[in-house]
Design a protein around this motif. Sequence first.
Motif, PDB file in Angstrom:
ATOM      1  N   LYS A 133     -45.309 -26.335   1.975  1.00 52.79           N
ATOM      2  CA  LYS A 133     -46.637 -25.798   1.642  1.00 52.79           C
ATOM      3  C   LYS A 133     -46.747 -24.311   1.975  1.00 52.79           C
ATOM      4  CE  LYS A 133     -51.557 -26.337   2.640  1.00 52.79           C
ATOM      5  NZ  LYS A 133     -52.587 -27.084   3.412  1.00 52.79           N
ATOM      6  N   ASP A 134     -46.342 -23.922   3.177  1.00 50.72           N
ATOM      7  CA  ASP A 134     -46.459 -22.512   3.585  1.00 50.72           C
ATOM      8  C   ASP A 134     -45.638 -21.609   2.680  1.00 50.72           C
ATOM      9  OD1 ASP A 134     -48.137 -23.257   5.615  1.00 50.72           O
ATOM     10  OD2 ASP A 134     -46.606 -23.218   7.187  1.00 50.72           O
ATOM     11  N   TRP A 135     -44.454 -22.082   2.282  1.00 49.21           N
ATOM     12  CA  TRP A 135     -43.594 -21.265   1.409  1.00 49.21           C
ATOM     13  C   TRP A 135     -44.270 -21.067   0.055  1.00 49.21           C
ATOM     14  CZ3 TRP A 135     -41.303 -21.099  -3.272  1.00 49.21           C
ATOM     15  CH2 TRP A 135     -40.286 -20.169  -3.461  1.00 49.21           C
ATOM     16  N   TYR A 136     -44.832 -22.132  -0.507  1.00 50.12           N
ATOM     17  CA  TYR A 136     -45.519 -22.025  -1.806  1.00 50.12           C
ATOM     18  C   TYR A 136     -46.686 -21.049  -1.722  1.00 50.12           C
ATOM     19  CZ  TYR A 136     -43.003 -26.101  -3.673  1.00 50.12           C
ATOM     20  OH  TYR A 136     -42.037 -26.958  -4.121  1.00 50.12           O
ATOM     21  N   GLU A 137     -47.481 -21.164  -0.667  1.00 54.30           N
ATOM     22  CA  GLU A 137     -48.654 -20.309  -0.548  1.00 54.30           C
ATOM     23  C   GLU A 137     -48.266 -18.852  -0.368  1.00 54.30           C
ATOM     24  OE1 GLU A 137     -51.035 -21.893   2.590  1.00 54.30           O
ATOM     25  OE2 GLU A 137     -51.832 -23.543   1.361  1.00 54.30           O
ATOM     26  N   LYS A 138     -47.158 -18.602   0.315  1.00 52.96           N
ATOM     27  CA  LYS A 138     -46.730 -17.225   0.571  1.00 52.96           C
ATOM     28  C   LYS A 138     -46.018 -16.621  -0.627  1.00 52.96           C
ATOM     29  CE  LYS A 138     -43.900 -14.472   3.752  1.00 52.96           C
ATOM     30  NZ  LYS A 138     -43.004 -14.492   4.942  1.00 52.96           N
ATOM     31  N   SER A 146     -48.399 -19.091  -4.947  1.00 51.55           N
ATOM     32  CA  SER A 146     -49.846 -18.953  -4.992  1.00 51.55           C
ATOM     33  C   SER A 146     -50.473 -20.004  -4.065  1.00 51.55           C
ATOM     34  CB  SER A 146     -50.367 -19.155  -6.417  1.00 51.55           C
ATOM     35  OG  SER A 146     -51.776 -19.245  -6.423  1.00 51.55           O
ATOM     36  N   LYS A 147     -51.600 -19.658  -3.495  1.00 54.91           N
ATOM     37  CA  LYS A 147     -52.293 -20.617  -2.637  1.00 54.91           C
ATOM     38  C   LYS A 147     -52.873 -21.777  -3.427  1.00 54.91           C
ATOM     39  CE  LYS A 147     -53.443 -17.484   1.141  1.00 54.91           C
ATOM     40  NZ  LYS A 147     -54.504 -16.901   1.998  1.00 54.91           N
ATOM     41  N   GLU A 148     -53.029 -21.607  -4.745  1.00 55.26           N
ATOM     42  CA  GLU A 148     -53.596 -22.683  -5.563  1.00 55.26           C
ATOM     43  C   GLU A 148     -52.518 -23.542  -6.229  1.00 55.26           C
ATOM     44  OE1 GLU A 148     -55.851 -21.329  -8.897  1.00 55.26           O
ATOM     45  OE2 GLU A 148     -54.502 -19.667  -9.326  1.00 55.26           O
ATOM     46  N   ASN A 171     -52.728 -27.230  -5.370  1.00 56.63           N
ATOM     47  CA  ASN A 171     -53.957 -27.809  -5.951  1.00 56.63           C
ATOM     48  C   ASN A 171     -53.781 -28.085  -7.438  1.00 56.63           C
ATOM     49  OD1 ASN A 171     -55.421 -27.790  -3.556  1.00 56.63           O
ATOM     50  ND2 ASN A 171     -56.169 -25.689  -3.880  1.00 56.63           N
ATOM     51  N   TYR A 180     -45.487 -22.106 -12.468  1.00 54.76           N
ATOM     52  CA  TYR A 180     -46.862 -22.024 -11.972  1.00 54.76           C
ATOM     53  C   TYR A 180     -47.811 -21.515 -13.051  1.00 54.76           C
ATOM     54  CZ  TYR A 180     -50.802 -19.503  -9.912  1.00 54.76           C
ATOM     55  OH  TYR A 180     -52.051 -18.995  -9.665  1.00 54.76           O
TER      56      TYR A 180
END
Length: 590
Positions: free
Chosen positions: A442-447, A450-452, A455, A519
Amino acid sequence: MERKIGKVIGINGPVVRANNMTGFGMREMVIVGKNKLIGEIIALEGDNAIIQIYEETEGTQVGEDVEGTGNQLSVKLGPGIISNMFDGIERPLIAINKAYGEYIPTGIGLMSIDVTKLWDVKIIVKVGDVLKAGDIYATVDETKAFTHKIMVPPNLSGKVVSTKPSGKYNIEEEVVVIEKDGVKTGLKLYQEWPVRVKRPTISRKPISIPLSTGQRIIDTLFPIAKGGTAAIPGGFGTGKTVLQHQFAKWCDADIIIYIGCGERGNEMVDVLDEFPKLVDPRTGNPLMERTALIANISNMPVAAREASIYTGITLAEYYKDMGYHVAVMADSTSRWAEALREISGRLEDMPAEEGYPAYLSSRLAEFYERAGYFVNLNGTEGSITVVGAVSPSGGDLSEPVTQNTKRYVTTFLNLDKNLAYERHFPAVNWNLSYSGYVSALKDWYEKNISKEFLNLRTKMFNLLAEENKLMEIVKLVGDDVLSDTQKLILKTSRIIKVAFLQQNSFDETDSSVPLEKQYRMLKIIVDTFYEAASKALKKGAPMSSVEKSEIFEDLFKMKYNIPNNDFSRFDSLEEEITTYYNELCEKYND
């Protein structure tokens, strides 16, 4: 005590029984008979031993000698592995073909990497340096794409007392001499390691980085992490081997180890023919320049098939120790398990479920647990990612190999024969597959993305799940009973399946897709299009206006029309969709 020579007292296929074996060790490699067959002791009882032979035993007779080597079944680890093709016990197939022809003769011994070839060696230590286990003392540019780092074996350390100058040497040359407690040891360009023993590391790190494969249904829905494990079960014709080929070609690992374990000969010929022709998308050089192949086809000795995955994972651990990220493709573990079953039957072990040995589960665990993300002895970090294909008989996923594999892998990619028959590839069933790495990544994806991102992934899963329920109604009474909102869910799910989940391995643009493009594609479908179309329906727009053919066509074709290195077309497509549905909302809002 002087070691005695054992005597063969019984032969049952690849299983040989011998007596006079006092002084021999468990798992010791032995030489059997006048044909000098390579074997391994797998059981000792009193003066008797049971040996599994890695070659054909035809012609071996009772009374012939069994000679010990004092070592376990080991492989040579050094320059000459990359770009090479080996059998299950690391004998080089290309060299054997040149020397003996198309078939591997018995009694040729444990050939391995070429000991005569000269390598351009760069010595990077000097007299007085103190080396510990794992430290790098020389490098070899083995291929244009790969630098081989020569390391101190895990059981050695000491102070450098002499070195040879950089130059051309074969792997048997002692290029560095170290001294510890008055004992001098020469370091060559290779080391030997028993295949059934895990190489030591400092520590295992938590998994936090995805292994990018370029396959949308993998990277977005069911990610595999660097240092993780995955299984690809599926019946005949569902695309297991092709999907592993895609992994090997497009994943962002530094080194690929491909193990053809009990595969049909024609499939391995395809691999051996195709891999040397593939171009590495990362470097533009041949893919073989960072690949090693282990080929043990279905008509080769069954015991060597059992050893092949240990050989492959040991090679992977060696490259991981250099600080590289390694991907291991095992195709297939089902045929490896069948080798276990055959040997177990000849040993007269008590069979467990479907005739497999009781230790099937523990052997699978031993294999998959050698994957991971590690801190190496020399302080570098490296990983081993294992992707194993499973070939259940008749596509029955309740059989023992599949069920036991599920216990030890974190990503499970269930290939569906119905999707394969519909020519939907990769034929991964999104309802039955899963990945346990999503929260860890999760942290890798958000960094990095995208943070979305997660979702959007959840929204896509929800749409596909809702579509699955609605299709049950459609099959019973047709789609006339559905509301426009429900019909939009079906339309959007079809776009997801065709435009996103389905991927063309023969198309230059669509064969591998970077995660950022994945994405953007996902955002256009489930966020921009679906949300805008839903809003228009709520304003009273008819379904005939909502399903505008030009927009649908653009969505279906974006995987081909939008290049992987230029995403500007997404902006114009997003603007086109938003503008159209906003105008539709204004029209019916009036």
